[in-house]
Motif scaffolding. Structure first.
Motif, PDB file in Angstrom:
ATOM      1  N   UNK B 123       0.864   1.208  -2.198  1.00  0.00           N
ATOM      2  CA  UNK B 123       0.012   2.362  -1.932  1.00  0.00           C
ATOM      3  C   UNK B 123       0.169   3.286  -3.124  1.00  0.00           C
ATOM      4  N   UNK B 131       3.975   4.171  -3.294  1.00  0.00           N
ATOM      5  CA  UNK B 131       4.894   3.367  -2.494  1.00  0.00           C
ATOM      6  C   UNK B 131       4.654   1.914  -2.845  1.00  0.00           C
ATOM      7  N   UNK B 132       5.675   1.217  -3.279  1.00  0.00           N
ATOM      8  CA  UNK B 132       5.528  -0.201  -3.608  1.00  0.00           C
ATOM      9  C   UNK B 132       6.635  -0.948  -2.905  1.00  0.00           C
ATOM     10  N   UNK B 133       6.276  -1.956  -2.120  1.00  0.00           N
ATOM     11  CA  UNK B 133       7.290  -2.720  -1.408  1.00  0.00           C
ATOM     12  C   UNK B 133       7.044  -4.208  -1.594  1.00  0.00           C
ATOM     13  N   UNK B 143      12.025  -2.061  -2.962  1.00  0.00           N
ATOM     14  CA  UNK B 143      11.208  -0.904  -2.613  1.00  0.00           C
ATOM     15  C   UNK B 143      11.233   0.112  -3.735  1.00  0.00           C
ATOM     16  N   UNK B 144      10.070   0.656  -4.067  1.00  0.00           N
ATOM     17  CA  UNK B 144       9.999   1.729  -5.065  1.00  0.00           C
ATOM     18  C   UNK B 144       9.140   2.835  -4.505  1.00  0.00           C
ATOM     19  N   UNK B 145       9.654   4.030  -4.569  1.00  0.00           N
ATOM     20  CA  UNK B 145       8.917   5.187  -4.076  1.00  0.00           C
ATOM     21  C   UNK B 145       8.897   6.209  -5.180  1.00  0.00           C
TER      22      UNK B 145
END
Lengths: 82, 334
Positions: B123, B131-133, B143-145
């Motif tokens: 997203x 937001x990357x999962x 996970x990266x936020x």
């Protein structure tokens, strides 16, 4: 008669106030209990629970945030392979 | 009456001169009105040291060199499918069937054939939230936020969570961006704390420093780096108290071609590595190749077959260790 009505009104107001006070203290006690129980868990177990929550919940969170953003994609678009 | 100091009349504009033509004046005027020099538009701009550009983030000073010299080489088959559900939200499915190298103590290379499927959800709503999962078949979550808390303060979270205990890693970064500096504070698992700061010194040069503390092993370190870039080249230098000195240089030869080189010296293990590479960015493809001081030759090709369909070829040859990695793949979707 007017005084009786006034008395009745006063007593009902008083009882309403008393009920409101009771409910709010009940709610405060419940939330306090939850916070204390979470704080009482040992830090290691808290980290474990937080990790498990993050592990299972991150991808659903991203999907949820994405489905609710504008323009809203439909569920069929989410599940179809095309 | 207005004060005499304010609003003095602006000086009269200089008299207009015909461009380059010899002044058709008499001898008397030629001494007073010299002809304007022809065509020289560039003036020496005075550097405004109070108005320097914001520098590149501390961990990204080497990004041009890394992009050119370290493509994602793989072995086996790779297939990526990205499905955009909207401008900001995308799902991705990725399959990799091949051998993965297992780090081993001896000089031998041990490869384990694996097959993995990775599901990803992105997203991306820049600049507020990203937001990357990525979730793999063995249960690993990457996970990266990235979230902008205020205009200048950003929070980045990077985590790898596994089902096995004690193997998960996480890092929280708080970035503050000033007018001509950036500061970052990091908190990681195993009681890792770090901070770094980078400042623009001139319009082309930025210098920074970092310090970190590893709680579990009671180790701390300090490092310095600097980056000099112009339109055509980028040069970086990194020195750390862990005994690492790293230099890199990227030269943009033309719009389509860049050449890059890097050098790394590890004082603790007396290890020196240097590599030279090229990066061709053409209309239909991107070709990157490099050769190493260890005798490793690698190349990576991404060819655009159609709108949204990319064909990948990856090769890495190491004769000394007898390690040959060839991979091919396809990427569908943006």
């Amino acid at each position: 008669m007017a005084s009786a009505a006034a008395d009745a009104a006063q007593s009902s107001a008083a009882s309403a106030a008393r009920l409101a006070r009771e409910w709010s203290t009940w709610a405060m006690k419940k939330s306090e209990k939850m916070v204390i129980s979470f704080a009482r868990i040992k830090p290691r177990k808290k980290k474990k629970k937080a990790k498990v929550v993050a592990h299972y919940g991150f991808i659903p969170l991203v999907v949820l945030v994405g489905m609710r953003s504008e323009p809203r994609p439909s569920l069929a678009q989410l599940l179809s392979p095309v | 009456m207005g004060s005499a100091a304010s609003a003095a009349a602006p000086p009269p504009p200089p008299p207009v001169q015909p461009h380059g033509a010899a002044p058709p004046y008499g001898v008397g005027l030629a001494g007073i009105l010299p002809p304007k020099p022809d065509g020289d538009e560039k003036k020496e701009e005075k550097v405004d040291y109070l108005n320097l550009p914001c520098p590149v983030a501390y961990e990204e000073i080497q990004r041009e060199a890394l992009m050119s010299l370290k493509p994602e080489l793989f072995e086996g088959l790779r297939f990526d499918f990205t499905k955009m559900l909207s401008q900001k939200f995308a799902l991705s499915h990725s399959v990799l069937m091949g051998s993965l190298e297992v780090p081993s103590q001896s000089a031998d290379v041990i490869k384990v054939p694996t097959a993995q499927y990775e599901f990803g959800a992105n997203f991306i709503d820049l600049p507020q939230l990203m937001l990357i999962g990525r979730l793999m078949t063995d249960g690993r979550l990457n996970a990266r936020v990235k979230c902008d808390l205020t205009e200048n303060l950003a929070l980045k979270v990077n985590a790898q969570l596994t089902s096995e205990p004690h193997y998960s890693q996480g890092m929280f970064n708080f970035d503050y961006k000033g007018t001509d500096y950036r500061a970052q504070f990091q908190i990681g698992n195993n009681a890792f704390y770090g901070a770094n700061y980078i400042q623009s010194v001139t319009p082309n040069l930025s210098m920074g420093t970092e310090i970190f503390w590893l709680g579990q092993q009671r180790k701390s370190g300090i490092g310095f780096n600097s980056r000099y870039n112009t339109d055509k080249m980028v040069g970086t230098l990194q020195v750390a108290s862990t005994g690492i000195v790293a230099l890199s240089y990227v030269q943009k030869v033309s719009e389509k071609v860049s050449l890059a080189t890097d050098f790394m010296y590890n004082h603790m293990s007396r290890d020196v590595t240097s590599s030279v590479g090229y990066d061709y960015i053409l209309r239909q493809c991107r070709l990157r190749g490099k050769i190493d001081s260890n005798g490793v030759v690698a190349a990576y090709l991404e060819e655009r077959l159609n709108m949204g369909v990319n064909f990948l070829l990856s090769a890495e040859i190491d004769h000394a260790k007898k390690n040959y990695k060839f991979g091919f793949g396809m990427t569908v979707g943006e």
